[in-house]
Design an enzyme around this catalytic site. Structure first.
Site, PDB file in Angstrom:
ATOM      1  N   ARG A 193      -3.561   5.382   6.575  1.00  0.00           N
ATOM      2  CA  ARG A 193      -4.007   4.008   6.805  1.00  0.00           C
ATOM      3  C   ARG A 193      -4.585   3.480   5.504  1.00  0.00           C
ATOM      4  NH1 ARG A 193      -5.944   1.909  11.322  1.00  0.00           N
ATOM      5  NH2 ARG A 193      -5.855   0.009  10.084  1.00  0.00           N
ATOM      6  N   ARG A 249      -3.123   2.879  -0.434  1.00  0.00           N
ATOM      7  CA  ARG A 249      -1.970   3.749  -0.168  1.00  0.00           C
ATOM      8  C   ARG A 249      -1.260   4.121  -1.465  1.00  0.00           C
ATOM      9  NH1 ARG A 249       0.601   2.080   5.659  1.00  0.00           N
ATOM     10  NH2 ARG A 249      -1.288   1.235   6.591  1.00  0.00           N
ATOM     11  N   CYS A 291       4.022  -2.329  18.051  1.00  0.00           N
ATOM     12  CA  CYS A 291       4.225  -1.950  16.658  1.00  0.00           C
ATOM     13  C   CYS A 291       4.095  -0.455  16.431  1.00  0.00           C
ATOM     14  CB  CYS A 291       3.263  -2.706  15.752  1.00  0.00           C
ATOM     15  SG  CYS A 291       1.524  -2.264  15.998  1.00  0.00           S
ATOM     16  N   ARG A 310       7.789   4.087  13.272  1.00  0.00           N
ATOM     17  CA  ARG A 310       9.183   3.689  13.014  1.00  0.00           C
ATOM     18  C   ARG A 310       9.669   4.248  11.677  1.00  0.00           C
ATOM     19  NH1 ARG A 310      11.016   0.199   9.526  1.00  0.00           N
ATOM     20  NH2 ARG A 310       8.903  -0.545   9.104  1.00  0.00           N
ATOM     21  N   ARG A 311       8.874   4.047  10.638  1.00  0.00           N
ATOM     22  CA  ARG A 311       9.256   4.578   9.328  1.00  0.00           C
ATOM     23  C   ARG A 311       9.290   6.101   9.357  1.00  0.00           C
ATOM     24  NH1 ARG A 311       5.125   0.461   6.458  1.00  0.00           N
ATOM     25  NH2 ARG A 311       6.528  -1.323   6.172  1.00  0.00           N
ATOM     26  N   LYS A 343       5.156  -9.299  12.082  1.00  0.00           N
ATOM     27  CA  LYS A 343       5.365  -7.997  12.726  1.00  0.00           C
ATOM     28  C   LYS A 343       4.103  -7.491  13.426  1.00  0.00           C
ATOM     29  CE  LYS A 343       4.463  -5.098   8.649  1.00  0.00           C
ATOM     30  NZ  LYS A 343       5.030  -4.071   7.740  1.00  0.00           N
ATOM     31  N   ASP A 344       2.923  -8.072  13.114  1.00  0.00           N
ATOM     32  CA  ASP A 344       1.677  -7.691  13.776  1.00  0.00           C
ATOM     33  C   ASP A 344       1.434  -8.461  15.068  1.00  0.00           C
ATOM     34  OD1 ASP A 344       1.077  -5.970  11.672  1.00  0.00           O
ATOM     35  OD2 ASP A 344      -0.104  -7.476  10.598  1.00  0.00           O
TER      36      ASP A 344
END
Length: 318
Positions: free
Chosen positions: A146, A152, A248, A128-129, A80-81
């Protein structure tokens, strides 16, 4: 004797775990040794939001440079990156079988998304989230964060001893949490019906120099390691992203599956505030890379015809 293969990786705990799994699998297939080459990327050293530091490619460019400079023989990326455009001189030689595609909620007190009290703070670094969270629960406070997975998690109250605990929950990729052995902290797996994942989420990309993708033992191991159903699925997802000219940092989700000789692709385009969501599905029986690509392009065209560019703030030239 085949020399040890140098496997390039980011230095985060998740990247090292993923890369070691890939390296061990390739070494077993090709019966050669390996060594890890740690590479620091812009995304690792700069803690600004992804949109501020360049979005797509911030975790990839340095690894690609290491490959082209012959400092490693292969690089492992979270798919996805990876930017959707071609990288001159490089090829994605293997896409191994995909892990869990879902996003996961890690919340205080074992809470689910529906159970979070009104006004709860939820952290994510993904537009997106964030957009899909706002669509599902507009009463929540979505906080841009981040940092690596453990950083996190430590921000959720009571989740990790010694953490700041300034958030009620965070949303992370289920695959990364599982690879790190943190799946016990997941309080809810978010179904794709609620939150479509990022294109390529849960999958890895194994990239090498194009000249090395030939007939060597190393190249043969890469071909054996490639998982065609996963490659087809992520090809379709990334074709949507490429046609929309989005990266992204765009509020776009996509997920494809290959079952019963049919590829089913679903995508969503969101406004940043979650107020508008556009969701479409495309199905194809052409289970080739070309067929998967075409399905992604067709679906992207349907989204654009329905107003996706305006909803997500994409280029006016689309």
């Amino acid at each position: 004797m085949t020399p040890a293969v140098r496997v390039g990786t980011r230095a985060s705990a998740l990247a090292l775990t993923q890369t070691t799994t890939v390296a061990e699998s390739l070494a077993a297939l090709g019966e050669f040794g390996y060594e890890l080459v740690r590479v620091s990327t812009t995304g690792d050293v700069n803690r600004a939001s992804l949109s501020q530091i360049g979005g797509t490619g911030v975790f990839v460019a340095a690894l690609r440079e290491a490959l082209l400079d012959d400092n490693c023989d292969v690089a492992v990326h979270s798919l996805k990156d990876l930017p959707t455009g071609e990288a001159e001189g490089l090829t994605v030689a293997a896409v191994p079988e995909r892990a869990d595609i879902r996003d996961a909620l890690c919340a205080r007190d074992g809470l689910t998304l529906a159970g979070l009290p009104e006004g709860s703070s939820v952290g994510t670094g993904s537009p997106r989230r964030a957009a899909q969270l706002r669509a599902a629960r507009p009463d929540l406070s979505i906080i841009d964060i981040r940092g690596n997975v453990d950083t996190r998690l430590a921000r959720v109250a009571g989740l990790v001893d010694g953490g700041p605990g300034d958030l009620d929950a965070v949303v992370l990729a289920a695959a990364g949490l599982t690879r790190l052995g943190r799946q016990g902290l997941i309080t809810e797996y978010l179904a794709p019906e609620l939150m479509l994942p990022a294109p390529g989420q849960g999958a890895l990309a194994v990239e090498c120099r194009s000249d090395d993708a030939g007939a060597s033992v190393f190249a043969q191991a890469l071909r054996q390691y490639d998982h065609l159903p996963t490659r087809l699925a992520v090809t379709a997802e990334r074709a949507v992203l490429r046609r929309l000219e989005a990266g992204c940092t765009a509020p776009i989700g996509a997920h494809a599956t290959v079952t019963d000789d049919v590829l089913t692709l679903e995508a969503v385009v969101c406004s940043a505030d979650g107020g508008r969501l556009l969701r479409r599905t495309e199905i194809t029986a052409d289970l080739s890379v070309g067929g998967a690509t075409s399905a992604g392009v067709v679906l992207a065209e349907e989204l654009l015809a329905s107003g996706a560019a305006e909803i997500a703030g994409l280029s006016a030239d689309l």
